[in-house]
Design an enzyme around this catalytic site. Sequence first.
Site, short mmCIF file in Angstrom:
data_model
loop_
_atom_site.label_atom_id
_atom_site.label_comp_id
_atom_site.label_asym_id
_atom_site.label_seq_id
_atom_site.Cartn_x
_atom_site.Cartn_y
_atom_site.Cartn_z
N ARG A 171 0.86 -1.18 0.00
CA ARG A 171 0.00 0.00 0.00
C ARG A 171 0.90 1.24 0.00
NH1 ARG A 171 -1.97 -3.66 3.90
NH2 ARG A 171 -4.10 -4.41 3.49
N LYS A 197 -2.19 0.14 11.82
CA LYS A 197 -1.68 -0.70 12.89
C LYS A 197 -0.62 -0.01 13.74
CE LYS A 197 -2.68 -4.97 10.40
NZ LYS A 197 -2.14 -6.17 9.75
N HIS A 268 -2.98 1.81 -5.44
CA HIS A 268 -3.88 0.71 -5.04
C HIS A 268 -4.32 -0.10 -6.25
CE1 HIS A 268 -5.37 -0.70 -1.22
NE2 HIS A 268 -6.49 -1.09 -1.81
N ARG A 271 -1.68 -2.55 -6.66
CA ARG A 271 -1.87 -3.60 -5.65
C ARG A 271 -2.95 -4.59 -6.11
NH1 ARG A 271 -1.62 -5.20 -0.24
NH2 ARG A 271 -3.61 -5.62 0.77
N HIS A 295 -4.11 -9.37 3.85
CA HIS A 295 -5.49 -9.08 4.21
C HIS A 295 -5.84 -9.86 5.47
CE1 HIS A 295 -6.24 -7.78 -0.12
NE2 HIS A 295 -6.75 -6.80 0.60
N TYR A 304 -11.47 -10.96 -5.20
CA TYR A 304 -10.53 -10.86 -6.32
C TYR A 304 -10.73 -12.03 -7.28
CZ TYR A 304 -7.73 -7.21 -4.06
OH TYR A 304 -7.30 -6.04 -3.50
#
Length: 330
Positions: A171, A197, A268, A271, A295, A304
């Site tokens: 990211r 986080k 993104h 990604r 994830h 996805y």
Amino acid sequence: MNKLSTYTESSLTQVASQLQASNDFLAELQQKAKTTQRGYAGNIRIFFEYFLQREPTQKDVSEFWGLDDQTANGLILKFKNHLVAEGRKAATINRYLSALKYLIKVGRNLKHCRYHFDSDRIESMIVTKYRDTRGVVVDEYNKVFDVIDTTCTKGKRDYALFLLLWANVLRRGEVAKLMVGDFDYHDLTLIIYGKGKGNDSTRIDLNPEIAEAVSDWLGCRTNIKPSDPLFIALDFHNYGHQLTGDGIYAIVRKTCERAGIKKRMTPHKIRHSGITDALDLASGDYRKVQHLSRHADPRTILVYEDNKNQYQLELTNKLAARVGKRRQSQ
């Protein structure tokens, strides 16, 4: 708010005097380095502007902190309903609510606010995540490497950056936090600090060629220390400063446009593209891909997979063939 509500003159004077010595809250928040807090400042401004029809001042913030529980949360609920009526997306509405929660939290920490954000009364919107995970195929992405000049400093930086974004599906916020000391060339590892986080870190493995590219980029810099940013800005006005999330976004957009990639690319989107390609390479083993993408919920990978294989379209076509004037008997 229309003028926020009716307040007692004494309570307003007391709050204003308490804050007189401090900087303007919104201006200070806007100057914070983190993208989230800068975004909060904009969201909070819009909240006040909706009721006041002008830009807010520190006094307006003070008055809001001085409200009672029912009035303050009533205003927030009214604002939320306004956003819903405007047709704002659920994720956007939730972002505004998070900003207002933060505003109340700051007020409470400063002892200027006595109420809490009423989560029971003001519920967050349900968000469908990762509905569109379509990116670009690998041949399309490879066009960026045709326009990056790896003989110059900027090219070495961008080459390492685009390799990391694809192969490690990072990211942009994770890239923006990287320091030189997070990179270990000999162990072929990188320490990243994940989304939302705080200081929690994860050590990820690097492909040798990518580690070589990062090392080549660092070789262009002198007197670097472990505490220095891994990726820095190279333009005249910001040279040497840590490359921000917005800076990474701009590099991706401009480079992909120059490469002739028609889809509007973002970090993104890269990604998404890498994760989708990884599903093919892992023969659909979504648990392997979850380790790559980091994830928290493995079900996200199934989105996805569905988008890649178009399972929904396949079944829709079969169902459609069984009805209507041109139905097919099976």
